[in-house]
Enzyme design. Structure first.
Site, PDB file in Angstrom:
ATOM      1  CB  CYS A   1       2.371   4.156  11.652  1.00  0.00           C
ATOM      2  SG  CYS A   1       2.002   3.168  10.245  1.00  0.00           S
TER       3      CYS A   1
ATOM      4  CB  SER B   1      -1.792  -3.463   1.012  1.00  0.00           C
ATOM      5  OG  SER B   1      -0.713  -4.164   1.529  1.00  0.00           O
ATOM      6  CB  ALA B   2      -1.853  -8.967  -0.717  1.00  0.00           C
ATOM      7  CG  HIS B   3      -0.253  -6.762   4.806  1.00  0.00           C
ATOM      8  ND1 HIS B   3      -0.278  -6.385   6.129  1.00  0.00           N
ATOM      9  CD2 HIS B   3       0.116  -5.666   4.116  1.00  0.00           C
ATOM     10  CE1 HIS B   3       0.069  -5.102   6.221  1.00  0.00           C
ATOM     11  NE2 HIS B   3       0.298  -4.648   5.011  1.00  0.00           N
TER      12      HIS B   3
ATOM     13  CB  THR C   1      12.498  -9.705 -10.448  1.00  0.00           C
ATOM     14  OG1 THR C   1      13.640  -9.398 -11.218  1.00  0.00           O
ATOM     15  CG2 THR C   1      12.073 -11.145 -10.696  1.00  0.00           C
TER      16      THR C   1
ATOM     17  CD  GLN D   1      -6.852  -0.974   7.227  1.00  0.00           C
ATOM     18  OE1 GLN D   1      -7.539  -1.960   7.497  1.00  0.00           O
ATOM     19  NE2 GLN D   1      -5.580  -0.892   7.602  1.00  0.00           N
TER      20      GLN D   1
ATOM     21  CG  ASN E   1      -5.218   3.718   8.919  1.00  0.00           C
ATOM     22  OD1 ASN E   1      -5.636   4.724   8.352  1.00  0.00           O
ATOM     23  ND2 ASN E   1      -4.130   3.726   9.647  1.00  0.00           N
TER      24      ASN E   1
ATOM     25  N   GLY F   1       0.806  -1.213   0.000  1.00  0.00           N
ATOM     26  CA  GLY F   1       0.000   0.000   0.000  1.00  0.00           C
ATOM     27  C   GLY F   1       0.843   1.268   0.000  1.00  0.00           C
TER      28      GLY F   1
HETATM   29  N1  PLP Z   1      -2.840   2.837   3.781  1.00  0.00           N
HETATM   30  C1  PLP Z   1      -3.580   2.409   4.805  1.00  0.00           C
HETATM   31  C2  PLP Z   1      -4.942   3.000   5.019  1.00  0.00           C
HETATM   32  C3  PLP Z   1      -3.103   1.427   5.665  1.00  0.00           C
HETATM   33  O1  PLP Z   1      -3.852   1.015   6.693  1.00  0.00           O
HETATM   34  C4  PLP Z   1      -1.813   0.884   5.429  1.00  0.00           C
HETATM   35  C5  PLP Z   1      -1.239  -0.119   6.342  1.00  0.00           C
HETATM   36  O2  PLP Z   1      -1.547  -0.174   7.499  1.00  0.00           O
HETATM   37  C6  PLP Z   1      -1.081   1.359   4.333  1.00  0.00           C
HETATM   38  C7  PLP Z   1      -1.623   2.336   3.522  1.00  0.00           C
HETATM   39  C8  PLP Z   1       0.274   0.822   4.024  1.00  0.00           C
HETATM   40  O3  PLP Z   1       0.178  -0.455   3.440  1.00  0.00           O
HETATM   41  P1  PLP Z   1       1.432  -1.440   3.425  1.00  0.00           P
HETATM   42  O4  PLP Z   1       1.607  -1.925   4.808  1.00  0.00           O
HETATM   43  O5  PLP Z   1       1.046  -2.524   2.467  1.00  0.00           O
HETATM   44  O6  PLP Z   1       2.587  -0.660   2.917  1.00  0.00           O
END
Ligand code: PLP
Length: 409
Positions: free
Chosen positions: A350, A217-219, A255, A197, A169, A75
């Site tokens: 964060c 973002s996949a996770h 890659t 999110q 988030n 992300g």
């Molecule tokens: N944007 C939002 C709203 C998020 O919650 C997060 C991760 O917590 C990110 C961006 C960043 O994503 P990534 O951890 O895949 O870099």
């Protein structure tokens, strides 16, 4: 103290467990299927095919064409690439003297810090829209901020970029992206949204809503870490800021993370199939937790969309419950919960590590007596009703203990 296997994981906005079906899909590409998809032999063709199949799955989840999906490392990279790449391209529009990015105070640092850099280096000027007190970024507030500044949608040149997240988030707010897209179009702006999110949890449909750029973002949806995507609508002005071997059609060199991409594709497919069932189940758990915490812990506020307001309830992410307790420190609460086998956080991962008050909670005006006492609980399909009851008991007890220790009256 609980045994390790009784751990209750309630921090799914930070990251989710890789779904066993996702892992199963990925493993062959970490074992014999390890070839570089750009090479010219059979195993490489197989890896290329897997990447393109995954691209179709991700595209399908958002209603896009596969060639509008570009894989990135997550992300953060997608947000940065979206904003700098689009800005570089519209910066070439003749006859414009300055480019504007319109955003808000509640964005993830991936967007906020990119915008701060673009402003500091003179690449764009920034306009911020004030959020409502429950955390929504309103289309009408956005429209008011732009009114009278002379922006029009005439011609093909864009005036700038509007970057507003689909869902927050920390407090789980779901914004009215349809309304926001309308304002972007009327004023001749591109629309970028951080949907990290939202993806896989609520419908995100680029065929219905006018997103030009979208990050994910996949996770956050049962996929692996370190793989994300940027959606770029066909025809959107874009000059990539990623230089190298030209992979991802020159938009994002490097890659390909084949196993990660395959995992993302599988996670997207599963999320699409399960979305409604999961939404009903997970939001039921969320509402039970919210009602217990709000009823049993005095001097508590639910941060973000209102508790039992029918209209707002569906504008909170299904798994998101966020609180602020008066008179305690959220960081102490998180430690107590950890000791009792519960993984939760004060806000985003964060802001938790920086030890500072959350910019989101200050952005929505949470009062000083509450702001330090934040707790974010984010649920998934893996949580059970029994876990919710145990978590509510332990949270109530922990808040009471901390208040007693701090002589809170
Ligand atoms: N944007 C939002 C709203 C998020 O919650 C997060 C991760 O917590 C990110 C961006 C960043 O994503 P990534 O951890 O895949 O870099």
């Amino acid at each position: 103290m609980m045994a390790k296997n009784e751990l209750i994981y309630l921090d799914n906005a930070a990251t989710t467990k890789v779904d066993p079906l996702v892992l199963e899909a990925m493993l062959p590409y970490l074992e014999d299927g390890f070839a570089n998809p750009s090479a010219g032999y059979g195993p490489a063709h197989k890896a290329r095919h897997a990447v393109e199949e995954a691209r179709k799955e991700v595209a399908e989840l958002i209603g896009a064409e596969p060639d509008e999906v570009f894989f990135t490392s997550g992300g953060t990279e997608s947000d940065q690439l979206a904003l700098s790449g689009a800005l570089a391209a519209i910066g070439g529009c003749a006859g414009r003297s300055g480019f504007v990015i319109v955003s808000d105070e509640l964005e993830h640092p991936a967007v906020r810090n990119t915008l701060a850099h673009l402003e500091k280096t003179g690449q764009a000027s920034l306009i911020k829209v004030k959020p409502e007190s429950n955390g929504f970024i309103g289309a009408s507030a956005l429209s008011e901020v732009l009114e009278g500044r002379g922006f029009t949608s005439a011609g093909t040149c864009k005036n700038g970029i509007i970057s507003i997240m689909t869902a927050n988030n920390e407090i789980g707010t779901i914004n009215d992206m349809d309304g926001i897209a309308g304002v972007a179009e009327q004023n001749g702006f591109l629309l970028h949204s951080d949907a990290v999110q939202a993806l896989g949890h609520i419908p995100v449909d680029v065929s219905r809503i006018g997103f030009d750029l979208l990050s994910a973002s996949a996770h956050k949806l049962g996929g692996p870490k370190g793989i994300g995507m940027l959606y770029i609508r066909r025809g959107t002005p874009f000059s990539s800021m990623s230089f190298g071997g030209g992979q991802e059609r020159g938009i994002r060199s490097g890659t390909e993370n084949v196993a990660g991409i395959v995992g993302f594709g599988r996670a997207a497919q599963l999320a699409g199939n399960r979305m409604e069932e999961d939404r009903v189940y997970v939001s039921g758990l969320r509402d039970r937790l919210i009602s217990r915490i709000c009823a049993e812990i005095p001097d508590t506020i639910l941060t973000g969309p209102a508790c039992f307001n029918e209209e707002e309830k569906d504008r909170r992410l299904p798994g998101s419950a966020s609180f602020a307790f008066r008179g305690i420190q959220g960081s102490s609460l998180v430690i107590r919960l950890d000791m009792a086998g519960i993984c939760a956080s004060t806000g985003s991962a964060c802001s938790a590590s920086s030890g500072k008050n959350s910019h989101v909670l200050s952005g929505i005006g949470v009062s000083p007596e509450y702001i330090g006492g934040s707790l974010r609980i984010t649920l998934s399909r893996g949580n059970t009703p029994d876990e919710i009851e145990r978590a509510a008991d332990i949270i109530a007890q922990s808040v009471a203990d901390l208040r007693r220790l701090g002589n809170y009256h």
